[in-house]
Each structure stands twice: as C-alpha cells, then as structure tokens.
Write an enzyme that holds these catalytic residues in place. Structure first.
Site, PDB file in Angstrom:
ATOM      1  N   ARG A  81      -6.370  -2.525   3.593  1.00  0.00           N
ATOM      2  CA  ARG A  81      -6.666  -1.423   4.507  1.00  0.00           C
ATOM      3  C   ARG A  81      -7.085  -1.867   5.906  1.00  0.00           C
ATOM      4  NH1 ARG A  81     -10.999   1.234   0.988  1.00  0.00           N
ATOM      5  NH2 ARG A  81     -10.978  -0.855   0.094  1.00  0.00           N
ATOM      6  N   GLN A 101       7.433  -5.281  -3.978  1.00  0.00           N
ATOM      7  CA  GLN A 101       6.612  -5.136  -5.171  1.00  0.00           C
ATOM      8  C   GLN A 101       7.247  -4.106  -6.093  1.00  0.00           C
ATOM      9  OE1 GLN A 101       2.729  -3.013  -5.645  1.00  0.00           O
ATOM     10  NE2 GLN A 101       1.940  -5.056  -6.088  1.00  0.00           N
ATOM     11  N   MET A 137       0.841  -1.199   0.000  1.00  0.00           N
ATOM     12  CA  MET A 137       0.000   0.000   0.000  1.00  0.00           C
ATOM     13  C   MET A 137       0.874   1.246   0.000  1.00  0.00           C
ATOM     14  SD  MET A 137      -3.049  -1.179   2.637  1.00  0.00           S
ATOM     15  CE  MET A 137      -1.971  -2.078   3.791  1.00  0.00           C
ATOM     16  N   CYS A 184      -2.388  -1.695  -9.828  1.00  0.00           N
ATOM     17  CA  CYS A 184      -2.603  -0.349  -9.299  1.00  0.00           C
ATOM     18  C   CYS A 184      -3.163   0.566 -10.377  1.00  0.00           C
ATOM     19  CB  CYS A 184      -1.302   0.214  -8.759  1.00  0.00           C
ATOM     20  SG  CYS A 184      -1.482   1.846  -8.012  1.00  0.00           S
ATOM     21  N   LYS A 243       0.561  -9.521  -9.123  1.00  0.00           N
ATOM     22  CA  LYS A 243      -0.687  -9.071  -8.504  1.00  0.00           C
ATOM     23  C   LYS A 243      -1.470  -8.303  -9.563  1.00  0.00           C
ATOM     24  CE  LYS A 243      -2.626  -6.753  -4.455  1.00  0.00           C
ATOM     25  NZ  LYS A 243      -3.488  -5.719  -5.037  1.00  0.00           N
TER      26      LYS A 243
END
Length: 335
Positions: free
Chosen positions: A236, A71, A19, A101, A140
């Site tokens: 989150r 990542q 994140m 993303c 991902k």
C-alpha cells in the site's frame, strides 16, 4: 523481450505487491516510469477465468512494464499449469501462486491463504506449474492462518515448497484469520512477526525469501535487507505514496542518481495517456493511480482534488492533467 530469470531474481530485491483493483496495467506502467529496476506484479488473475472463461485480456500488459510477474489464484493443479502456460506465452517473466490472500472471494474459490491448510495440494499445484513453464514459478504466503502456530507451520510449509523445486517465496509477516476479520483488517490487525521471517531466511539458505507486510519506506526496506532477507515487497505504501519509488533504483539497487523529477514522470505518462484516450479509454482509468504522486509535498491536495473531480468526466483529456500540474508549486515539480 522477456527478461531472463537472473534479471527477475535481481529485480526481486524490491517489488511492488500484487493488489486487487490497484496494480492493473496502467498502474504498473506508471510505476515503471518511477523505477526501472523494481519487480512489478499484476493483480491476482484467477486460473479459472483464464482457462475456463477465456479471459485472456486479463494478461494484457505493455512490454515497457518489464520486469513484470503475474500472480495466479487457483487450487486445481492442471488448471494452474495451463494458466501458467498462458502467462508465459503472454510474455510474463515470472508466475506467482497466491497462497496469502484472505478475501471472501478467494476462500469461496478454495485458493489464497486457505491453501496453507492444504500443503499437499499446494505442492501439487507448484509442481504442475513448474513442469508447465520455463520461467520462474514463485509463491506468496502468510506465516499461518487461523489457529495455526506460525513457528510450527511456516518452517514445514517452506520445506514443502523447497521440495517442489520452487526457490523464491514472499512471506507476508502476518497470520490471516479467515473468519472474523475483513480483508482490510487482515492487512492491519494480526500482529507482524518480522523476526520469524528473518529466522526463516537463516533456516532455509536455499530459498530466496522476500518479506512483506507493513513496510512503508525505502529506509525500512533497507533495514530488512540488512538482516539478510533477499528481498522486500512493498504494498500500500508504494500505491499511496508512489514517489518513494523514484529513489528505489538508487537506494535499493545502487544505481547512480537518475535526477528524474515528478514532473518528468508526468511528462513520460502523456503519450501513454494520449494513446489510451485515442483508443476509447477514460482518463480516470490511469490518473486514479497517480493521485499520490505528490504525497507530502506542497500542492498535493490540489493535485488530488482536480484529478479526482475532473478526470471522471466523459470528455476529460490531457487538459485535466495540465490543470492539476498548474496547481503545484515549482518546488514540488522539481524534485
């Protein structure tokens, strides 16, 4: 010592999502005090920043964070290969390619979710990365982007990934809309399609598939694992209510109860915070990740308020942490 590929595979049963602006090295060290088994991910690090910009500081981490994966973001195969080599040399246990993303930043750089429109390029990137390193290379992605039909696009995309030799994929069970929705809206507005991800696990028995998106508790994670998916990635929820990770090793990995309390976690952070302050760092750089530790418990609001208001001061030290702890009743500290 870098964990083995088998250790990383086992850890992927539960992971904390990469994140931006959140899962930095301080956040990951904090999360590691809560769970020994869960796989942790860095924020996305762009290959151009590492290879062209020489920003190797972005790869810094504490060995205590293991198992931890990096990542990468990028779309140039050889550049990603070089960045992967740098990440492996830095000690990361896994290198993950961001194909999910939807932010403006990644669109302008031609990486992230927009890559789902270029499966051939993704194949080249993953192949180059796999050839460059010995640690696992993973991906991902989303279930699709824009007008793509996920039930058509996703199986073909996963088949392409499998042909590259990559065997682990995390799927965010939402489409990404690259026009018209903000990154925040892309995490909330497109409907979740968990059944499609569950179906992909059945159709691709050779892939290790983790599910991501909107999962807010360990109970939900266990429900997904019960459908046959290999792993669950929580985002989150793990950040805003990190206390849930305190029970991950027991509930998800089958470990004996640790008996560790939230006070124990704070105590474990003290030497790390002290060393950071001694090196010239600021208290808030660490405590901003700890604001949710007592989420839902008596005194949580006072804990957050004291850290939010006082940790940013130039001279803030461990005494601020003590004041925040003093505002909590013993019942909150003992569990």
């Amino acid at each position: 010592m870098t964990p083995s590929a088998e250790t990383t595979l086992e850890a992927a049963r539960l992971s904390v999502a990469p994140m931006m602006d959140w899962t930095d090295r301080h956040c990951r060290f904090f999360h590691r005090q809560l769970t020994a088994r869960t796989l942790l991910y860095t924020e996305m690090v762009t290959a151009p920043a590492l290879v062209r910009g020489g920003a190797t500081h972005l790869l810094e981490f504490n060995a205590a964070e293991h198992p931890v994966a990096v990542q990468l973001g990028g779309s140039e195969p050889q550049e990603l290969a070089e960045a992967a080599r740098m990440a492996e040399a830095a000690g990361y246990a896994e290198v993950n390619l961001n194909i999910g993303c939807p932010s403006d930043r990644v669109k302008s750089g031609c990486f992230g979710a927009v890559l789902m429109k270029s499966p051939g390029l993704v194949a080249d990137c993953l192949t180059a990365m796999r050839e460059a390193v010995s640690v696992p290379v993973t991906a991902k992605c989303r279930i699709g982007v824009d007008e793509q039909e996920p039930r058509e696009v996703l199986p073909a995309f996963l088949a392409m990934i499998e042909r590259t030799g990559v065997t682990r994929v995390t799927i965010h069970a939402r489409k990404a809309w690259l026009q018209g929705l903000s990154p925040k809206e892309n995490r909330e507005v497109p409907p979740l399609d968990y059944p499609l991800v569950h179906q992909m696990r059945a159709e691709f028995p050779g892939l290790h598939i983790s599910i991501n998106g909107g999962i807010s508790s360990l109970e939900e994670a266990q429900e997904h694992l019960g459908t046959g998916v290999d792993g669950v990635m929580i985002g989150r929820a793990a950040y805003h209510d990190p206390g849930l990770l305190l029970f991950a090793d027991e509930q998800v990995f089958g470990e004996a109860p640790s008996g560790k309390t939230r006070r124990d976690v704070v105590d474990a952070m003290r030497p790390y915070i002290a060393a950071h302050l001694e090196a010239g760092g600021k208290l808030a750089q660490i405590t901003r990740h700890m604001l949710g530790l007592f989420q839902g418990r008596p005194g949580a609001r006072a804990w957050r308020r004291i850290l939010s208001e006082q940790a940013h001061r130039e001279d803030a030290g461990l005494e601020v942490l003590e004041r925040a702890l003093d505002a909590l009743p013993e019942t909150s500290l003992a569990a």
